[in-house]
Structure formats: C-alpha cells, structure tokens
Scaffold this active site. Structure first.
Site, PDB file in Angstrom:
ATOM      1  N   VAL A 138     -16.856 -45.847  26.914  1.00 39.98           N
ATOM      2  CA  VAL A 138     -16.974 -45.315  25.548  1.00 39.98           C
ATOM      3  C   VAL A 138     -16.530 -46.429  24.613  1.00 39.98           C
ATOM      4  O   VAL A 138     -15.429 -46.956  24.771  1.00 39.98           O
ATOM      5  CB  VAL A 138     -16.091 -44.068  25.350  1.00 39.98           C
ATOM      6  CG1 VAL A 138     -16.297 -43.479  23.967  1.00 39.98           C
ATOM      7  CG2 VAL A 138     -16.392 -43.033  26.426  1.00 39.98           C
ATOM      8  N   CYS A 139     -17.344 -46.797  23.636  1.00 42.08           N
ATOM      9  CA  CYS A 139     -17.095 -48.041  22.906  1.00 42.08           C
ATOM     10  C   CYS A 139     -17.398 -47.923  21.416  1.00 42.08           C
ATOM     11  O   CYS A 139     -18.040 -46.987  20.957  1.00 42.08           O
ATOM     12  CB  CYS A 139     -17.958 -49.165  23.458  1.00 42.08           C
ATOM     13  SG  CYS A 139     -18.039 -49.239  25.246  1.00 42.08           S
ATOM     14  N   THR A 140     -16.934 -48.949  20.677  1.00 38.22           N
ATOM     15  CA  THR A 140     -17.339 -49.164  19.299  1.00 38.22           C
ATOM     16  C   THR A 140     -17.742 -50.625  19.156  1.00 38.22           C
ATOM     17  O   THR A 140     -16.974 -51.515  19.531  1.00 38.22           O
ATOM     18  CB  THR A 140     -16.200 -48.850  18.317  1.00 38.22           C
ATOM     19  OG1 THR A 140     -15.809 -47.481  18.455  1.00 38.22           O
ATOM     20  CG2 THR A 140     -16.641 -49.098  16.875  1.00 38.22           C
ATOM     21  N   ARG A 328     -15.674 -41.389  16.061  1.00 39.77           N
ATOM     22  CA  ARG A 328     -15.107 -42.682  15.667  1.00 39.77           C
ATOM     23  C   ARG A 328     -15.969 -43.369  14.618  1.00 39.77           C
ATOM     24  O   ARG A 328     -15.526 -44.287  13.929  1.00 39.77           O
ATOM     25  CB  ARG A 328     -14.982 -43.581  16.897  1.00 39.77           C
ATOM     26  CG  ARG A 328     -13.871 -43.175  17.856  1.00 39.77           C
ATOM     27  CD  ARG A 328     -14.069 -43.750  19.244  1.00 39.77           C
ATOM     28  NE  ARG A 328     -15.119 -43.031  19.972  1.00 39.77           N
ATOM     29  CZ  ARG A 328     -16.192 -43.609  20.498  1.00 39.77           C
ATOM     30  NH1 ARG A 328     -16.364 -44.906  20.390  1.00 39.77           N
ATOM     31  NH2 ARG A 328     -17.090 -42.875  21.127  1.00 39.77           N
TER      32      ARG A 328
END
Length: 390
Positions: A138-140, A328
């Site tokens: 899970v990333c940004t 996010r």
C-alpha cells in the site's frame, strides 16, 4: 475476493485500533522533517549485471540472510494465527513455490536459486518472498515539477496490511521486520550505472527506481479482483503474463527513454493489476498508468490532466473516491497545495510524505529521486504515536 479480503482486514484493523486506544490526531502538513537523522539512511550495495545471475546477489544475500529469514518466519507465524488465507498460502509454499520458480524466465530463475544457495533458505520460500510484495503493498507516490521545470519523484512504501496488528505495541508485525532489510541498489554493467533502486534485500524485482537522465518509476498496488492467485495459475497453465516486479526490472534495464518505458509498462500482460507512476526528464513528462492484469482497460493519466505541476497516486483509481477507511489521497493533496510549486524539491516532498496519515504505521521507507542528476536517497520511516494503523 481480494477486494473483500482487503475490506475485511481494514475493518478488523479499525477494531484493533479502537481496542488499542490509538489516540486521535489532527491532520497537519509537517514542516522541517528533512533531513532525518543520519542513522535512518539505508545502506547501499552494487549489483553487478556482468556476473552470472546465480552470483549477482551473493554478497547482499549473505549479509542480509538473517533479516530475510526473520521476515519469512514472521510471515509464517502470522499465517498460523490468522486462518483467512492460511490454507492458500501454505499450499503455495509447499507446492506452487517450486513450480513457479521453474516457470520463471531467466535471469530471475537463476537469481532466486542463487539467493537460496547464499542464504540457505528453501527455494519455495525465496520464491514466496519475491511474490508477496506484489500482493500486500500500500503506497503513496508523487511526481512534482519545480518552477524551473525540474521533475522530482518521491514515494512512501507501506507494507504489512494483511500481516497482523500488534495491539500492545501498536505496530504491524511484518512492517517492523522489514525495515532492517531495506537497501539502495546501484545496478552496474561494464562499471557504469544502468539504474538505481530501493529494494528489500533478496527481492529481485523493482518497486522504486531511477534511470539517471532518463526516467523514474514507482509501483503502487491496485486492488482488483482480476489478479493475485488467478494470475499465478494462469501463468503456470498458459505461460501468459509476467510478474510486475520482473516487468519493472526489465523496463529499468532496457528502456532508454520515458516513452519506451511507458510502452513497456502499458502493453504487457501481468499477473496482477498495478499502478505505474512514471516520470521523464522533460517539463510536464509524468503520468500514472492504471493497469488491469490484461492490456485491455489501461488508463494513462497525464500530469497536465492532474493540475499541471504534480501528479499523485495512492491505491485507488484516480477517477474514483478512495475507500473511506483509507483516504491518504485527500491529506496528501492538501499538503501539496499548502507547499505550493515553489516548495517542490527533496525537502518539500519529504515533509509531505512525513505528514500523517500519508505517514502511518505501515510506512517502511520514503524514497526521493531527481531524474536529471540520477539522485536517489532513501530513509527509514517510523510513525510515532499518535498515529493511525494505515
């Protein structure tokens, strides 16, 4: 099925966080977080592409074998405690792991066998180690353009969502084990740098990388029913599809331009869906490639369509609202707007990625890249309480 599991786990995490009495926090955009303390900077290794594939990882695998073993042990412990995917994963380790490695193209097959030999870890487990990053990430990611037209690419890599919330310590089991395994790699051929990447030691694919003077790349997971185990079985039975990490690795090794990289990442059947965040070396040259497992349905979102001076991706299609328990995107965009284009740079992007909940208990590292200079720096990240689990 993957989406259902994801929602169930997120709801379970919400219950965990309440039970752990994780205190509330106010969303603020951090200032002055950069530079971090020196001990948070990750070590660097050289991967010599002129060596036989079975020998390329010997030094790194030998140095980090305990960290790799610890991660795998923690993962198997988690499987034993949570039955939701236990049968599927145990079946994979015992049976599909060796079958999958036999089906892999070169040089990846020999590289994994070389890591297995150097660490003394069974090949099925090394194969699993190289696959679960494509399923549980899970990333940004963000690419931003300075007032002078220079492009910066930065990302948080969050890992461990499906792998056990420690109520007592308010941490994720696997996330805590992963940080000691994070390394920067300089990939060389004939003594010259081909590209640089951030890796978990022993993982041979690419999640974050820069080709100096050419392009930058990060991958974010895309939650979609058409992937995961279905894609693995399809690969074994038909030979169609490629692992995301191997596709990105081939792209970094062979593509000579932003356009060539974009073509490679767009027109190749994969095991699972993904988001590819791709930046070039020219003003405005950045996009998010939203991929299905198969080529049909691919969407390419340009930075000019995203507002002009930056483009940002978490783990949801840009044309849809994010899952309400995992937003996010909204605070990240708020911090980017507060920073303004005048603040674009290494420090500004690190500050944004250090702002909660973009920074959360799953975050293992922040990577910062600048394409023209080929700059890559990576910092371990910890989210002190009060901090949300994801």
């Amino acid at each position: 099925m993957i989406m259902i599991k994801m929602y169930l786990v997120l709801l379970m995490c919400l219950i965990y966080s309440v039970a752990a009495q994780v205190p509330p926090y106010t969303e603020t955009c951090v200032q002055g977080a950069y530079p971090p303390k020196a001990h948070l900077k990750v070590p660097e290794y050289v991967i010599n592409l002129d060596l036989p594939p079975s020998q390329r990882w010997n030094q790194l695998a030998s140095d980090k074998k305990n960290e790799i073993r610890t991660i795998l042990d923690a993962f198997k412990t988690f499987i034993g405690e949570f039955g939701i995917i236990a049968k599927e994963v145990i079946y994979f380790i015992d049976l599909l792991g060796p079958l999958v490695v036999d089906a892999l193209p070169q040089p990846f097959q020999d590289e994994l066998r070389g890591i297995s030999n150097a660490t003394g870890i069974e090949i099925g487990e090394i194969t699993l180690y190289n696959i679960f990053y494509e399923i549980f990430t899970v990333c940004t990611s963000v690419i931003a353009q300075s007032p002078t037209g220079k492009l910066y690419h930065a990302r948080n890599l969050d890992f461990g969502l499906f792998m056990g919330w420690d109520i007592k310590n308010r941490t994720w089991y696997i996330t805590e084990k992963l940080r000691p395994a994070i390394v920067n790699l300089v990939w060389q051929r004939a003594g010259k740098t081909v590209f640089k990447s951030v890796n978990y030691a022993g993982y041979v694919g690419i999640l974050t990388a820069v080709s100096p003077g050419q392009f930058t790349l990060s991958m974010n997971e895309r939650f979609n029913i058409d992937g995961g185990y279905r894609g693995i079985i399809d690969l074994i039975l038909t030979g169609k599809g490629t692992w995301m990490g191997f596709l990105t690795r081939n792209t970094m090794e062979t593509a000579q331009s932003f356009d060539e990289a974009k073509y490679m990442l767009t027109f190749k059947q994969m095991i699972a869906p993904a988001y590819f965040i791709l930046g070039g070396n020219k003003t405005g040259q950045a996009c998010v490639i939203t991929r299905n497992r198969k080529v049909n349905g691919t969407d390419i979102w340009q930075m000019s369509q995203a507002g002009g001076w930056y483009i940002l991706e978490t783990n949801y299609d840009h044309w849809k609202a994010p899952f309400f328990l995992d937003d996010r995107r909204t605070p990240a965009n708020r911090c980017m707007r507060n920073m303004t284009q005048n603040g674009v740079g290494i420090a500004g992007l690190f500050n944004m990625l250090s702002s909660k909940p973009v920074l959360n208990k799953l975050t293992t590292y922040t990577a910062l890249m600048q394409v023209n200079s080929g700059h890559l720096e990576t910092w371990l990240q910890y989210c002190d309480d009060p901090c949300v689990p994801w």
